[in-house]
Design a protein around this motif. Structure first.
Motif, short mmCIF file in Angstrom:
data_model
loop_
_atom_site.label_atom_id
_atom_site.label_comp_id
_atom_site.label_asym_id
_atom_site.label_seq_id
_atom_site.Cartn_x
_atom_site.Cartn_y
_atom_site.Cartn_z
N VAL A 1 -16.52 -10.41 -0.05
CA VAL A 1 -17.20 -10.75 -1.30
C VAL A 1 -16.91 -9.69 -2.35
O VAL A 1 -16.59 -10.00 -3.50
N GLY A 2 -16.99 -8.41 -1.98
CA GLY A 2 -16.71 -7.34 -2.92
C GLY A 2 -15.31 -7.41 -3.49
O GLY A 2 -15.10 -7.21 -4.69
N VAL A 3 -14.35 -7.73 -2.63
CA VAL A 3 -12.95 -7.85 -3.08
C VAL A 3 -12.82 -9.02 -4.05
O VAL A 3 -12.15 -8.89 -5.09
N THR B 1 -3.93 0.40 7.35
CA THR B 1 -3.85 1.54 6.44
C THR B 1 -5.19 2.23 6.27
O THR B 1 -5.29 3.44 6.40
N ILE B 2 -6.23 1.47 5.98
CA ILE B 2 -7.53 2.09 5.70
C ILE B 2 -8.02 2.87 6.91
O ILE B 2 -8.41 4.02 6.79
N GLY B 3 -7.97 2.27 8.09
CA GLY B 3 -8.41 2.97 9.29
C GLY B 3 -7.59 4.22 9.55
O GLY B 3 -8.13 5.27 9.92
N ALA B 4 -6.29 4.11 9.34
CA ALA B 4 -5.43 5.28 9.56
C ALA B 4 -5.72 6.38 8.57
O ALA B 4 -5.73 7.57 8.92
N VAL B 5 -5.98 6.02 7.32
CA VAL B 5 -6.30 7.03 6.31
C VAL B 5 -7.62 7.71 6.66
O VAL B 5 -7.73 8.93 6.63
N ILE B 6 -8.62 6.92 7.01
CA ILE B 6 -9.91 7.50 7.37
C ILE B 6 -9.77 8.46 8.54
O ILE B 6 -10.31 9.56 8.54
N ALA B 7 -9.02 8.04 9.55
CA ALA B 7 -8.86 8.87 10.75
C ALA B 7 -8.06 10.14 10.48
O ALA B 7 -8.18 11.11 11.21
N ASN C 1 0.90 11.21 5.18
CA ASN C 1 0.91 10.81 6.58
C ASN C 1 1.77 9.58 6.82
O ASN C 1 1.69 8.96 7.89
N ASN C 2 2.57 9.22 5.82
CA ASN C 2 3.51 8.09 5.92
C ASN C 2 2.84 6.75 6.22
O ASN C 2 3.41 5.91 6.89
N PHE C 3 1.61 6.58 5.73
CA PHE C 3 0.98 5.28 5.83
C PHE C 3 1.44 4.45 4.66
O PHE C 3 1.66 4.97 3.57
N VAL C 4 1.57 3.15 4.85
CA VAL C 4 1.92 2.26 3.75
C VAL C 4 0.72 2.24 2.81
O VAL C 4 -0.40 1.98 3.22
N SER C 5 0.96 2.53 1.53
CA SER C 5 -0.20 2.60 0.63
C SER C 5 0.02 2.03 -0.75
O SER C 5 -0.85 2.13 -1.59
N SER C 6 1.15 1.47 -1.01
CA SER C 6 1.40 1.04 -2.38
C SER C 6 1.11 -0.44 -2.57
O SER C 6 1.64 -1.29 -1.88
N GLY C 7 0.20 -0.69 -3.49
CA GLY C 7 -0.09 -2.05 -3.92
C GLY C 7 -0.40 -3.00 -2.80
O GLY C 7 -1.10 -2.66 -1.86
N THR C 8 0.12 -4.19 -2.88
CA THR C 8 -0.20 -5.23 -1.92
C THR C 8 0.64 -5.13 -0.66
O THR C 8 0.49 -5.95 0.23
N ASN C 9 1.50 -4.13 -0.55
CA ASN C 9 2.30 -3.98 0.66
C ASN C 9 1.57 -3.24 1.77
O ASN C 9 2.09 -3.08 2.85
N ASN D 1 -5.35 -7.64 0.71
CA ASN D 1 -3.95 -8.02 0.47
C ASN D 1 -3.85 -9.44 -0.08
O ASN D 1 -3.02 -9.70 -0.95
N GLN D 2 -4.69 -10.35 0.42
CA GLN D 2 -4.66 -11.73 -0.06
C GLN D 2 -5.01 -11.83 -1.54
O GLN D 2 -4.57 -12.73 -2.22
N GLU D 3 -5.81 -10.91 -2.01
CA GLU D 3 -6.22 -10.90 -3.42
C GLU D 3 -5.31 -10.03 -4.27
O GLU D 3 -5.51 -9.91 -5.48
N GLY D 4 -4.31 -9.36 -3.65
CA GLY D 4 -3.39 -8.52 -4.40
C GLY D 4 -3.97 -7.18 -4.81
O GLY D 4 -3.62 -6.63 -5.84
N ILE D 5 -4.89 -6.66 -3.99
CA ILE D 5 -5.53 -5.39 -4.28
C ILE D 5 -5.16 -4.38 -3.21
O ILE D 5 -5.23 -4.67 -2.02
N ASP D 6 -4.80 -3.18 -3.63
CA ASP D 6 -4.48 -2.11 -2.71
C ASP D 6 -5.71 -1.81 -1.84
O ASP D 6 -6.77 -1.50 -2.37
N PRO D 7 -5.59 -1.88 -0.51
CA PRO D 7 -6.74 -1.58 0.36
C PRO D 7 -7.29 -0.18 0.15
O PRO D 7 -8.47 0.07 0.38
N ILE D 8 -6.46 0.74 -0.30
CA ILE D 8 -6.96 2.09 -0.54
C ILE D 8 -7.90 2.11 -1.75
O ILE D 8 -8.86 2.88 -1.78
N LEU D 9 -7.66 1.25 -2.73
CA LEU D 9 -8.61 1.14 -3.84
C LEU D 9 -9.95 0.61 -3.32
O LEU D 9 -11.01 1.08 -3.73
#
Length: 176
Positions: free
Chosen positions: A68-70, A160-166, A147-155, A2-10
């Motif tokens: 580092v990857g981000v 989110t990632i843990g919830a999506v995986i689960a 599943n109504n997880f927040v997933s758009s852009g930097t919001n 989020n700090q870098e402006g990248i969607d965590p799902i990406l």
């Protein structure tokens, strides 16, 4: 991310594509969840210069590996299109059969191509990396949205990632 402006799902899609989310995954030169290339990135991004020390850190500290990857992905996103074109030419990509496709990558597609490498004629060049990562991303976004997880852009929030995986029962590899 989020700090870098990248969607965590990406980032999750990238981790799945790079390492199948296996923190111990290593190739000859790339290590951990985000498959950080030690030959290129050790000594940068607050990573140790010593190769063994750097590799151990990349494999043992998942937060640092992701951080580092981000940063690398964001740096590639901010690379100018002209610099990307020069990188393609310098890596003999004009003779690559899909050059007409990859030369037109922009934004996150360009960043993903650069993240995985632009050495078009290398035996390790993954011709479908961008497309496979984008397919994973779209499927993960769909799961998050359903599943109504927040997933758009930097919001996207940090859970989110843990919830999506689960939330999905498929093998992560099957999301390709």
């Amino acid at each position: 991310s989020n700090q870098e402006g990248i969607d965590p799902i990406l980032i999750l899609a990238l981790m799945m594509q790079e390492s199948n989310c296996n923190k111990d995954d290593s190739s000859d030169s790339s290590h951990g969840l985000m498959q950080i290339n030690s030959g290129v990135h050790c000594g940068n991004y607050e990573l140790p210069k010593d190769d063994n020390e750097c590799i151990n850190l990349l494999k043992s500290d998942t937060d640092k590996n992701i951080e580092v990857g981000v940063k690398i992905l964001k740096e590639y996103y901010e690379t100018t299109n002209e610099a990307y074109q020069i990188a393609l030419i310098n890596h003999n990509c004009k003779s690559y059969s899909k050059y007409e496709i990859i030369k037109n990558y922009r934004d996150w597609d360009k960043a993903l191509r650069m993240y995985n490498g632009v050495g078009c004629l290398s035996p390790n060049f993954d011709k479908t990396f961008v497309e496979l990562t984008n397919n994973r991303y779209e499927k993960l976004k769909q799961i998050a949205d359903e599943n109504n997880f927040v997933s758009s852009g930097t919001n996207a929030d940090s859970s989110t990632i843990g919830a999506v995986i689960a939330s999905f029962s498929e093998d992560p590899i099957a999301l390709a």
